[in-house]
Structure formats: structure tokens, C-alpha cells
Design a protein around this motif. Structure first.
Motif, mmCIF file in Angstrom:
data_model
loop_
_atom_site.group_PDB
_atom_site.id
_atom_site.type_symbol
_atom_site.label_atom_id
_atom_site.label_comp_id
_atom_site.label_asym_id
_atom_site.label_seq_id
_atom_site.Cartn_x
_atom_site.Cartn_y
_atom_site.Cartn_z
ATOM 1 N N ARG A 281 -5.430 -3.665 4.087
ATOM 2 C CA ARG A 281 -5.981 -3.292 2.778
ATOM 3 C C ARG A 281 -5.328 -4.082 1.653
ATOM 4 O O ARG A 281 -5.984 -4.484 0.689
ATOM 5 C CB ARG A 281 -5.799 -1.790 2.540
ATOM 6 C CG ARG A 281 -6.725 -0.919 3.360
ATOM 7 C CD ARG A 281 -6.521 0.556 3.054
ATOM 8 N NE ARG A 281 -7.482 1.390 3.758
ATOM 9 C CZ ARG A 281 -7.338 1.814 4.997
ATOM 10 N NH1 ARG A 281 -6.266 1.459 5.681
ATOM 11 N NH2 ARG A 281 -8.256 2.575 5.568
ATOM 12 N N GLU A 282 -4.027 -4.302 1.779
ATOM 13 C CA GLU A 282 -3.280 -5.007 0.732
ATOM 14 C C GLU A 282 -3.049 -6.475 1.083
ATOM 15 O O GLU A 282 -2.574 -7.248 0.237
ATOM 16 C CB GLU A 282 -1.920 -4.326 0.515
ATOM 17 C CG GLU A 282 -1.993 -2.849 0.173
ATOM 18 C CD GLU A 282 -2.610 -2.600 -1.189
ATOM 19 O OE1 GLU A 282 -2.528 -3.494 -2.053
ATOM 20 O OE2 GLU A 282 -3.183 -1.498 -1.383
ATOM 21 N N ASN A 283 -3.359 -6.845 2.320
ATOM 22 C CA ASN A 283 -3.044 -8.186 2.837
ATOM 23 C C ASN A 283 -1.570 -8.516 2.616
ATOM 24 O O ASN A 283 -1.204 -9.584 2.109
ATOM 25 C CB ASN A 283 -3.930 -9.265 2.210
ATOM 26 C CG ASN A 283 -3.866 -10.582 2.976
ATOM 27 O OD1 ASN A 283 -3.491 -10.619 4.153
ATOM 28 N ND2 ASN A 283 -4.208 -11.669 2.309
ATOM 29 N N THR A 284 -0.716 -7.564 2.987
ATOM 30 C CA THR A 284 0.729 -7.738 2.839
ATOM 31 C C THR A 284 1.417 -7.455 4.174
ATOM 32 O O THR A 284 0.853 -6.819 5.063
ATOM 33 C CB THR A 284 1.303 -6.776 1.783
ATOM 34 O OG1 THR A 284 0.948 -5.422 2.126
ATOM 35 C CG2 THR A 284 0.771 -7.098 0.395
ATOM 36 N N ILE A 285 2.646 -7.921 4.271
ATOM 37 C CA ILE A 285 3.478 -7.719 5.460
ATOM 38 C C ILE A 285 4.548 -6.687 5.141
ATOM 39 O O ILE A 285 5.247 -6.788 4.126
ATOM 40 C CB ILE A 285 4.135 -9.039 5.906
ATOM 41 C CG1 ILE A 285 3.080 -10.107 6.192
ATOM 42 C CG2 ILE A 285 5.036 -8.792 7.110
ATOM 43 C CD1 ILE A 285 2.123 -9.794 7.308
ATOM 44 N N VAL A 286 4.690 -5.695 6.018
ATOM 45 C CA VAL A 286 5.649 -4.601 5.829
ATOM 46 C C VAL A 286 6.576 -4.558 7.038
ATOM 47 O O VAL A 286 6.105 -4.626 8.178
ATOM 48 C CB VAL A 286 4.922 -3.246 5.682
ATOM 49 C CG1 VAL A 286 5.922 -2.120 5.448
ATOM 50 C CG2 VAL A 286 3.876 -3.304 4.572
#
Length: 271
Positions: free
Chosen positions: A45-50
Motif C-alpha cells: 500500500r505504501e510501497n515501503t520496506i519495513v
């Protein structure tokens, strides 16, 4: 044919060596950075890496079970782990007939809760006082009760993927430069293996049409008959693995060297 008019998009390159992508029920893709002993996930959804977890037992290949637990090939002690979403760890397997596994590499979980996994040998610089206890490199099946059975020995078994829809299991013998296919006959029971294509692979995935995606020099796509139909170049030294993720499992998520990439497609991953 398969892809929108886009190039693979690099999401991040902050890693040492990425591997083992697996999509959870929401479409987020978990993957490993084995040299740094971490598991991350891509939030689509955010196109981020966690960052999800550190101290992963040096997790390599992964797959989600039907309860959304992450099953990992954690080769630091030659183990297979189950990691819940709240980060509780259970060691599922560490020995076969009292002997340490070489180093589980990749796996696939079937509808019964059984695990097919490959156990090649890549001696790691972080292993301490390692002694090879199993002289062969093989494909195994761990049933839901925890009993492990050797299925077949290879030169260096590596990537693996299965499908309940197609009743197929694919296994790469990477050092032999070949990928094989089995028919899944019943719980933990396979047909004799057949040569699928003359290409080995580090990791692999399937789409809903039965096309097989192999990795190494980018991503190479074969149809269900074993004919090469596409090549997706990735600008990295090595492409290790691939899976489908995103909202409707129509985004190809690719682990490659220090980086991870995404590529929206016109197809979906197989369930």
C-alpha cells in the motif's frame, strides 16, 4: 503479453543479499537479508520496506502456511522455523534421523500443512565448527506431525515451488543446470520426477496459468510445457528469487543481490 509497458522498479538497495520472498494473505511480501540475519517486508500500500525481525536463524527461503505463519529455512543451525505475525518462533525441524541437516535452502507448504524443502550444502562463513553429518543433498517432506522423509537426492537442490491447483511440484537442481517437475499424488507422495527444462534456478514461482518463473540472470519464464516464453532483465549481478504479491497478487516481487524490485503484471500468482 504478461507485463504492462514498465521496467522493473527498484524499491530499495539497502541490503547485503536478498532472498526468500513470500506473500502473506494481505499481499505484503516478506523477504530475507541473510548476511545481516534480518527479515523485512514490502508494504504494497505504501510501497515501503519495513523491518520485521532480526535474529532469524539466518533465514533464507520462506513460505507462508495457511495460518499466515512464516515458515523459514534458517540454516544457521540447519533448522526450519515457524514465525508467527507476533514474532513468536518455533523450531519445527533440525535433524533427520538424529543428524543435522546441511542447511535447508527453500521450501513450499502444501494444503495438509506438510513442508517440501531442499537441503543442499553451501558452507557459510558464520557456521562455527560445522561438520557435515548428512553426506547427500536432497529433497525432503516434513508432514504435519513432524516426521521427515527423504524423497530424492540431487547434485545441489535449490529452488522449489508447488501448486495445489495444478498438482505439481517443481525442484531446481542448480548445479546440474536443470529443473524437474513431479506430479503430487497425495499427501507427501510424488510421481517420478521428469525433466522440465534445461535451466537451474535459485528461486521460483508460478502464475495462475501454470507458467514457471526461474531466476539467476534476471527472471526467465517458461510455459507449462517447459518452453521459454519470456526473459525479464534485472540490472544486478544475481537475481535470487521471485514471487507474486500486492493487492491481488499481480505484482512480481524480485529479490536480486543488494536490492528488491517490483513489476506490475497482467497475470496473477497461483493460489
Amino acid at each position: 503479453m504478461f507485463y504492462h509497458d514498465k521496467q522493473p522498479e527498484k524499491v530499495s538497495d539497502k541490503f547485503s543479499f536478498t532472498e526468500g520472498p513470500a506473500s502473506d494473505k494481505k499481499g505484503n511480501v516478506y523477504f530475507t537479508d541473510q548476511p545481516n540475519d534480518k527479515i523485512y517486508y514490502w508494504d504494497w500500500r505504501e510501497n515501503t520496506i519495513v523491518e520485521f525481525l532480526s535474529k532469524t536463524g539466518r533465514a533464507n527461503g520462506t513460505h507462508f502456511d495457511r495460518h499466515d505463519n512464516l515458515i523459514t529455512c534458517s540454516d544457521h543451525q540447519g533448522e526450519i522455523w515457524k514465525i508467527s505475525k507476533d514474532k513468536k518462533v518455533e523450531v519445527l525441524t533440525k535433524h533427520v534421523e538424529g543428524k543435522r541437516l546441511n542447511g535447508p535452502n527453500d521450501l513450499w507448504v502444501d494444503k495438509h500443512g506438510g513442508i517440501y524443502f531442499t537441503d543442499p550444502l553451501y558452507e557459510r562463513d558464520y557456521w562455527v565448527d560445522f561438520k557435515q553429518e548428512i553426506p547427500h543433498k536432497s529433497l525432503y517432506y516434513r508432514n504435519k506431525e513432524g516426521e521427515v522423509t527423504k524423497i530424492e537426492t540431487f547434485m545441489q537442490p535449490n529452488g522449489i515451488i508447488g501448486s495445489e491447483k495444478f498438482k505439481k511440484l517443481y525442484v531446481s537442481d542448480i548445479d546440474a543446470g536443470k529443473t524437474y517437475v513431479y506430479d503430487i499424488l497425495s499427501e507427501g507422495k510424488l510421481s517420478e520426477k521428469k525433466l522440465f527444462c534445461e535451466m537451474g534456478s535459485d528461486g521460483m514461482t508460478l502464475d495462475k496459468h501454470g507458467n514457471l518463473y526461474l531466476t539467476g540472470d534476471g527472471v526467465t519464464v517458461f510455459n507449462a510445457e517447459g518452453k521459454k516464453i519470456n526473459q525479464i532483465p534485472i540490472p544486478e549481478d544475481w537475481t535470487s528469487n521471485v514471487t507474486f504479491g500486492g493487492e491481488d497478487h499481480s505484482v512480481l516481487f524480485i529479490t536480486a543481490s543488494q536490492s528488491v524490485y517490483i513489476l506490475p503484471t497482467r497475470v496473477k500468482g497461483v493460489k
